[in-house]
Write an enzyme that holds these catalytic residues in place. Structure first.
Site, PDB file in Angstrom:
ATOM      1  N   GLU A   8       0.851  -1.181   0.000  1.00 20.74           N
ATOM      2  CA  GLU A   8       0.000   0.000   0.000  1.00 20.74           C
ATOM      3  C   GLU A   8       0.890   1.235   0.000  1.00 20.74           C
ATOM      4  O   GLU A   8       1.976   1.230   0.599  1.00 20.74           O
ATOM      5  CB  GLU A   8      -0.911   0.024   1.236  1.00 20.74           C
ATOM      6  CG  GLU A   8      -1.940  -1.095   1.290  1.00 20.74           C
ATOM      7  CD  GLU A   8      -3.073  -0.894   0.307  1.00 20.74           C
ATOM      8  OE1 GLU A   8      -3.295   0.261  -0.103  1.00 20.74           O
ATOM      9  OE2 GLU A   8      -3.735  -1.898  -0.029  1.00 20.74           O
ATOM     10  N   PRO A 189       4.333   8.578   2.137  1.00 20.10           N
ATOM     11  CA  PRO A 189       4.576   8.127   0.763  1.00 20.10           C
ATOM     12  C   PRO A 189       6.030   7.695   0.550  1.00 20.10           C
ATOM     13  O   PRO A 189       6.956   8.192   1.203  1.00 20.10           O
ATOM     14  CB  PRO A 189       4.235   9.366  -0.075  1.00 20.10           C
ATOM     15  CG  PRO A 189       3.290  10.157   0.767  1.00 20.10           C
ATOM     16  CD  PRO A 189       3.745   9.940   2.174  1.00 20.10           C
ATOM     17  N   SER A 190       6.200   6.769  -0.397  1.00 25.47           N
ATOM     18  CA  SER A 190       7.523   6.274  -0.802  1.00 25.47           C
ATOM     19  C   SER A 190       8.302   5.657   0.351  1.00 25.47           C
ATOM     20  O   SER A 190       9.534   5.628   0.347  1.00 25.47           O
ATOM     21  CB  SER A 190       8.348   7.400  -1.442  1.00 25.47           C
ATOM     22  OG  SER A 190       7.667   7.947  -2.554  1.00 25.47           O
ATOM     23  N   ARG A 191       7.576   5.167   1.356  1.00 21.65           N
ATOM     24  CA  ARG A 191       8.182   4.512   2.527  1.00 21.65           C
ATOM     25  C   ARG A 191       9.056   5.457   3.345  1.00 21.65           C
ATOM     26  O   ARG A 191       9.904   5.014   4.101  1.00 21.65           O
ATOM     27  CB  ARG A 191       8.983   3.275   2.113  1.00 21.65           C
ATOM     28  CG  ARG A 191       8.131   2.166   1.468  1.00 21.65           C
ATOM     29  CD  ARG A 191       7.041   1.705   2.447  1.00 21.65           C
ATOM     30  NE  ARG A 191       6.321   0.533   1.985  1.00 21.65           N
ATOM     31  CZ  ARG A 191       5.103   0.573   1.437  1.00 21.65           C
ATOM     32  NH1 ARG A 191       4.506   1.737   1.237  1.00 21.65           N
ATOM     33  NH2 ARG A 191       4.500  -0.535   1.088  1.00 21.65           N
ATOM     34  N   MET A 192       8.833   6.762   3.197  1.00 25.01           N
ATOM     35  CA  MET A 192       9.571   7.738   3.993  1.00 25.01           C
ATOM     36  C   MET A 192       8.771   8.047   5.258  1.00 25.01           C
ATOM     37  O   MET A 192       8.346   9.174   5.521  1.00 25.01           O
ATOM     38  CB  MET A 192       9.853   9.007   3.180  1.00 25.01           C
ATOM     39  CG  MET A 192      10.672   8.760   1.926  1.00 25.01           C
ATOM     40  SD  MET A 192      12.295   8.024   2.300  1.00 25.01           S
ATOM     41  CE  MET A 192      13.112   9.447   3.027  1.00 25.01           C
TER      42      MET A 192
END
Length: 212
Positions: A8, A189-192
């Site tokens: 996700e 977002p973007s695993r940040m």
């Protein structure tokens, strides 16, 4: 089954150091309230991880039943595996996985048994079926079958009847986890992801951000 594509993209919110409350208990209560308001299923459900003195870990779900300046409270059969491990090694960890809010809270601390009067007060508040079940189940011990467990419950039901007080079982009790580290995790977002951590320092707390 190929799991490599199951993911996700998180983006419901963010968390920065100025957003934190003065102490982690206040911050936790804020997030717990938001989880309740959002309709998260069993928002007080938490993963409790314990370990033997040799370091062999085990985890299971339990329910948070109290929160205050001294820590996080849960109740259980103290003769269970978790009870035996906490008796030998009081260090433990808690995890609250609030997936719909893209949040989790991780807690590291030390568990201590709570006083008998608190245990009794909470036990009295439980539904009668749960009170009887605490007597019927020798938690974490092998049982021959579901029918054997049902028979044990029936014997307890006959013993205590349909009304009147049910005493607290001798092995049943509670623990208060005194936190040393509390991490608030917000998906980004973007695993940040945002990871903000409180660490106990004397009578107060320090805070810092961790890389995701």
């Amino acid at each position: 089954m190929d799991l490599s594509g199951l993911r996700e993209e998180y983006g419901r919110g963010g968390l920065d150091l100025p957003d934190l409350a003065a102490d982690p208990i206040e911050m936790f209560e804020r997030w717990l309230g938001q989880a309740v308001e959002a309709g998260v299923h069993e928002p007080n459900a938490m993963v409790l991880s314990t370990a033997t003195p040799e370091g062999a870990p085990s985890s299971r779900m339990v329910l948070l039943k109290g929160i205050g300046p001294s820590g996080f409270v849960f109740y259980t059969n103290q003769g269970s595996r978790k009870g035996a491990e906490l008796a030998a090694n009081a260090r433990c960890a808690l995890l609250f996985p609030w997936h719909p809010l893209e949040r989790q809270v991780r807690i590291e601390g030390t568990a201590a048994p709570i006083p008998d009067d608190e245990v009794e007060a909470y036990f009295r508040s439980r539904p009668r079926g749960a009170q009887l079940g605490a007597w019927a189940s020798d938690q974490s011990r092998p049982v021959a079958s579901r029918s054997a467990l049902a028979a044990s419950y029936a014997r307890v039901q006959e013993r205590f009847g349909d009304d009147g007080p049910v005493p607290v079982p001798p092995a049943w009790g509670g623990y208060r986890v005194r936190p040393e580290v509390v991490e608030f995790w917000q998906g980004r977002p973007s695993r940040m992801h945002d990871r903000l951590v409180y660490r106990r320092r004397g009578d107060g707390w320090t805070t810092e951000r961790l890389a995701p």
